[in-house]
Design a protein around this motif. Structure first.
Motif, mmCIF file in Angstrom:
data_model
loop_
_atom_site.group_PDB
_atom_site.id
_atom_site.type_symbol
_atom_site.label_atom_id
_atom_site.label_comp_id
_atom_site.label_asym_id
_atom_site.label_seq_id
_atom_site.Cartn_x
_atom_site.Cartn_y
_atom_site.Cartn_z
ATOM 1 N N LEU A 111 0.861 -1.104 -0.017
ATOM 2 C CA LEU A 111 -0.169 -0.146 -0.028
ATOM 3 C C LEU A 111 0.862 1.319 0.178
ATOM 4 C CD1 LEU A 111 -2.860 -0.667 2.387
ATOM 5 C CD2 LEU A 111 -3.180 -0.329 -0.007
ATOM 6 N N MET A 112 2.231 1.199 0.057
ATOM 7 C CA MET A 112 2.912 2.449 0.551
ATOM 8 C C MET A 112 2.854 3.416 -0.840
ATOM 9 S SD MET A 112 4.330 4.690 2.507
ATOM 10 C CE MET A 112 4.135 3.682 3.839
ATOM 11 N N GLN A 113 3.269 2.886 -1.941
ATOM 12 C CA GLN A 113 3.514 3.363 -3.072
ATOM 13 C C GLN A 113 2.048 3.846 -3.579
ATOM 14 O OE1 GLN A 113 4.602 1.748 -6.767
ATOM 15 N NE2 GLN A 113 6.318 3.298 -7.109
ATOM 16 N N PRO A 114 0.987 3.279 -3.630
ATOM 17 C CA PRO A 114 -0.362 3.792 -4.151
ATOM 18 C C PRO A 114 -0.930 4.913 -3.184
ATOM 19 C CG PRO A 114 -0.309 1.468 -4.192
ATOM 20 C CD PRO A 114 0.961 1.729 -3.562
ATOM 21 N N LEU A 115 -0.470 4.599 -1.862
ATOM 22 C CA LEU A 115 -1.120 5.928 -1.274
ATOM 23 C C LEU A 115 -0.153 7.036 -1.145
ATOM 24 C CD1 LEU A 115 -1.865 3.783 2.227
ATOM 25 C CD2 LEU A 115 -3.379 4.960 0.918
ATOM 26 N N LYS A 116 0.882 6.815 -1.479
ATOM 27 C CA LYS A 116 1.955 8.159 -1.618
ATOM 28 C C LYS A 116 1.382 8.919 -2.944
ATOM 29 C CE LYS A 116 6.474 10.192 -1.583
ATOM 30 N NZ LYS A 116 7.704 10.043 -1.015
ATOM 31 N N GLY A 117 1.064 7.973 -3.837
ATOM 32 C CA GLY A 117 0.849 8.492 -5.393
ATOM 33 C C GLY A 117 -0.547 9.101 -5.100
ATOM 34 N N ALA A 118 -1.507 8.364 -4.217
ATOM 35 C CA ALA A 118 -2.885 9.179 -4.164
ATOM 36 C C ALA A 118 -2.776 10.696 -3.475
ATOM 37 C CB ALA A 118 -3.958 8.230 -3.318
ATOM 38 N N VAL A 119 -1.841 10.706 -2.464
ATOM 39 C CA VAL A 119 -1.542 12.216 -2.004
ATOM 40 C C VAL A 119 -1.018 12.884 -2.726
ATOM 41 C CG1 VAL A 119 -0.129 13.189 0.175
ATOM 42 C CG2 VAL A 119 -1.395 11.014 0.374
#
Length: 146
Positions: A111-119
C-alpha cells in the motif's frame, strides 16, 4: 470536458482540477495530470517531471502522511481480522502471529506507493505546495508580524 475557473478574490486564474481522477491516477502510479507518465522513479521516490506531459512534480510534499494512512488502514484491517478470527476459531497465539504479522507486513509494503501517489494527486489537484505556480511559503504567526 469543461474546466471551471477557481476564483481567488477578484481574479479568475486557474482551471479546476478534478480531485478524484488525480488521486486515482496517483494511486495507480501515474502522473496526476495526464495519467500516462510514471509517477515514481523508484519504490517511493517520485520523478521530478512527467516524461509524457512535462508536468513539474517536484513540488510534492507527501512527507509522512502516506505512512499515517498506511498505518490507519493496515491497523484497522489487521486488528479487525485478528479479532474476528480469534472470536471464530481456537487458534493459538503463535498461529495468529504466524498468520497476521506477515499479512500486515505485506499489506504495508504493497500500500505504501499507491497511498503516496494518491496524496501527490490530491496535492496536485488542489494546487498545494507549489503546484499552483507560486512559491510554497510558510504562514507566519499574526502576532509576530506586528
Amino acid at each position: 470536458m469543461t474546466e471551471t475557473m477557481i476564483f481567488n478574490g477578484d481574479e479568475a486564474e486557474r482551471p479546476k482540477r478534478p480531485v478524484m481522477p488525480a488521486m486515482r491516477r496517483g494511486f495507480a502510479g501515474r502522473c496526476p495530470h495526464c495519467g500516462e507518465g510514471k509517477l515514481f522513479g523508484s519504490f517511493v521516490k517520485p520523478v521530478d517531471t512527467c516524461s509524457v506531459c512535462g508536468e513539474d512534480l517536484s513540488h510534492q510534499r507527501a512527507d509522512d502522511f502516506p505512512a499515517y494512512l498506511n498505518i490507519f488502514i493496515v491497523g484497522h484491517i489487521g486488528v479487525g481480522g485478528f479479532t474476528m478470527s480469534e472470536a471464530l476459531t481456537n487458534l493459538s497465539g503463535w498461529i495468529h502471529l504466524a498468520i497476521w504479522v506477515p499479512i500486515m507486513l505485506i499489506m504495508s509494503v504493497v500500500l505504501m506507493q499507491p497511498l503516496k501517489g494518491a496524496v501527490i494527486g490530491f496535492q496536485w489537484a488542489n494546487y498545494m505546495h507549489g503546484f499552483g505556480g507560486e512559491d510554497d511559503m510558510p504562514e507566519s504567526h499574526p502576532e509576530l508580524d506586528s
